[in-house]
Design an enzyme around this catalytic site. Structure first.
Site, PDB file in Angstrom:
ATOM      1  N   GLY A 198      -1.046   9.060  -0.123  1.00  0.00           N
ATOM      2  CA  GLY A 198       0.154   9.410   0.724  1.00  0.00           C
ATOM      3  C   GLY A 198       1.301   8.854   0.278  1.00  0.00           C
TER       4      GLY A 198
ATOM      5  N   LEU B  27       8.893   8.111  10.489  1.00  0.00           N
ATOM      6  CA  LEU B  27      10.096   8.081   9.586  1.00  0.00           C
ATOM      7  C   LEU B  27      11.243   7.239  10.334  1.00  0.00           C
ATOM      8  CD1 LEU B  27       9.990  11.304   7.809  1.00  0.00           C
ATOM      9  CD2 LEU B  27       9.501   9.339   6.631  1.00  0.00           C
TER      10      LEU B  27
ATOM     11  N   GLU C 170      12.358  -8.189  21.161  1.00  0.00           N
ATOM     12  CA  GLU C 170      11.577  -8.136  19.932  1.00  0.00           C
ATOM     13  C   GLU C 170      10.490  -9.371  19.774  1.00  0.00           C
ATOM     14  OE1 GLU C 170      11.097  -6.068  17.254  1.00  0.00           O
ATOM     15  OE2 GLU C 170       9.479  -7.778  16.949  1.00  0.00           O
TER      16      GLU C 170
ATOM     17  N   HIS D 131      29.559  19.554 -13.109  1.00  0.00           N
ATOM     18  CA  HIS D 131      28.552  19.416 -14.409  1.00  0.00           C
ATOM     19  C   HIS D 131      28.850  18.099 -15.149  1.00  0.00           C
ATOM     20  CE1 HIS D 131      26.496  20.825 -18.006  1.00  0.00           C
ATOM     21  NE2 HIS D 131      27.674  20.363 -18.635  1.00  0.00           N
TER      22      HIS D 131
ATOM     23  N   GLY E  62      14.544  -5.569  13.349  1.00  0.00           N
ATOM     24  CA  GLY E  62      14.443  -4.353  12.351  1.00  0.00           C
ATOM     25  C   GLY E  62      13.243  -3.771  12.227  1.00  0.00           C
TER      26      GLY E  62
END
Ligand code: FAD
Length: 463
Positions: free
Chosen positions: A179, A316, A33, A441, A39
């Site tokens: 968007g 995503l 990374e 409910h 992350g």
């Protein structure tokens, strides 16, 4: 020189999940990374910080607009924006630390630096140190798309990355792009008191989602005060002092102009492959600059795979995660499967919007024989109790077999509700199957059942 079974370049939700699954499957794994925190976009400048600010700003909005009706007087309450940004960063830090912990726990070697190919099996770290890899997974993600006439100065003309760490609440935020990312960031600042004007090229919001979602989002967000200029093409963005001027052409062909103190450019993201040295390994890109992969997410070079935003498909985090697991299992000789049609998309405004499966436009285009069942949240006791009566659940089902083909929701907790649609569709449920399941409910999930009843035989009970 260190040698690994699998080396992953990029530690976003695609890369770090792939690393964990590789380690679980017994591979000696390293992840590279270039930033100091793990992350990727999602944890550092994407999903997590945006949701932290959406949650904080929603509290502020409710306090100003809804608490009084609940009988709660908060006169004198003030916004501490610096504290809000600080809390967001705290959430980010703890989440990124969590990934570092998982790397350690799974004995994954974390290498900080920019990874690039020297050849198919050799990766350079910052152009110098070499490591060897039997298999390589490219998970380098994406970055915001720039408009040629809108120079991102990161001060007045910004992307979502800067919008997550502003020092002040804009007076007037001109937002290019209606968007998901734009509407989320626009909602944050609208709730905190900014005037927000969305300039969108398409004739509707959230263009990738079912068009009923775009229409309802426009209605509800307009009610909250957001302004929209649809079918409007921006052609110039300039900055003078603290004033940003956005020039555009509206649908009538007239020149229009918007002046604000900040302009957020949110017109999408593009795959990120710069500096990777793909040519050294012979890895091909497709016509849109994405790493080209086959059905096994393998590139044209055997042993080199690619996942997440850098390849085709929805940009995503959960799609990247699925692909991370998939590739690790392919490398281990397993036969995993990803049902791409069942990857839900969510917009975390309030109300939220979510969709999975086919949109009505797609069904029309494919000349499918389908039926629609819709149920409005305003007919739901639970929604009235919480004052969340905007939106609907829309079920698209096959006219003959009643199989659910698509689910589209605008409403409170749509992001969580959509999972009922995913599960139903994974098991190829009919709308009637859902009608026959007891739903607690009072919950928002009753709207899902009622919409299925409406789809099955126009037999929704509460409308
Ligand atoms: P990334 O997360 O982009 O990670 C790629 C990593 O690779 C980066 O850390 C990068 O530094 C590193 N890297 C790149 N090149 C190199 C190199 N040569 N050497 C070493 N490291 C390198 N998605 C959702 O599903 N839900 C949401 O709510 C959501 N909200 C979002 C909000 C915003 C504001 C933004 C911008 C995005 C959002 N997304 C959301 C999208 C999501 O963040 C991405 O789809 C996801 O992060 C993609 O994961 P990835 O692993 O493919 O790449």
């Amino acid at each position: 020189m260190s040698k690994y079974d699998v080396v992953i370049i990029g530690s976003g939700p695609g890369g770090y999940v792939a690393a964990i699954r590789c380690a679980q499957l017994g591979f000696k794994t390293a992840i590279i990374e270039k930033y100091n925190t793990l992350g990727g976009t999602c944890l550092n400048v994407g999903c997590i910080p945006s949701k932290a600010l959406l949650d904080s700003s929603e509290h502020f909005y409710k306090m100003n607009h809804e608490f009084a009706e609940h009988g709660i007087d908060v006169t004198g309450a003030k916004l501490d924006f610096a504290k809000m940004i600080e809390r967001k960063q705290g959430v980010v830090d703890i989440t990124c630390d969590g990934v570092a912990f998982l790397m350690k726990k799974n004995k994954i070697e974390v290498i900080t630096g920019t990874g690039s190919f020297k050849d198919k099996n050799t990766i350079l770290i910052n152009g110098k140190d070499e490591i060897k890899a039997d298999k390589v997974i490219i998970a380098t993600g994406s970055k915001p798309i720039n408009l040629p006439f809108a120079k991102i100065d990161k001060d007045r003309v910004i992307t979502s990355t800067e919008a997550l760490k502003l020092k002040e609440v804009p007076k007037h935020l001109v937002l290019i792009g209606g968007g998901i990312i734009g509407l989320e960031m626009g909602s944050v600042y609208l709730r905190l008191g900014s005037e927000v004007t969305v300039v969108e090229f398409a004739d509707r919001l959230t263009p990738g989602m079912d068009s009923d979602i775009g229409k309802e989002m426009k209605r509800v967000l307009s009610k909250q005060g957001m302004k929209f200029e649809l079918s409007t093409k921006v052609n110039d963005v300039s900055v003078k002092g603290k004033v940003v001027t956005v020039k555009a052409e509206n649908k009538k062909g007239e020149a229009v102009e918007f002046k604000g103190d900040y302009c957020l450019v949110a017109v999408g993201r593009k795959p990120y492959t710069e500096g990777l040295g793909l040519d050294k390994a012979g890895v091909k890109l497709d016509e849109r600059g994405r790493v080209e992969v086959d059905g096994h997410l393998q590139t044209n070079i055997p042993g080199i795979y690619a996942i997440g935003d850098v390849v085709k498909g929805a940009m995503l985090a959960h799609k990247a995660e699925e692909e991370g697991v998939f590739v690790a299992e392919v490398i281990a000789g397993q036969k995993p499967h990803i049902h791409y049609n069942l990857i839900p998309g969510v917009c975390y405004t309030w109300p939220e919007a979510a969709g999975v499966g086919a949109t009505e436009e797609e069904l029309k285009e494919g000349k499918a024989d389908y039926k629609v069942g819709k149920f409005p949240f305003k007919a739901l006791g639970r929604a009235r109790a919480s004052m969340d009566t905007d939106g609907f659940v829309k079920i698209l089902a096959d006219k003959k077999t009643d199989e659910i083909l698509g689910v589209h929701i605008v409403g409170a907790r749509a992001a969580d509700l959509i999972m009922e649609g995913v599960v139903a569709m994974e098991y190829r449920a009919s709308a009637e199957d859902v009608c026959r399941m007891s739903h607690p409910h009072p919950t928002y999930s009753e709207a899902f059942k009622e919409a299925c009843m409406a789809a099955t035989a126009d037999r929704a009970i509460h409308v």
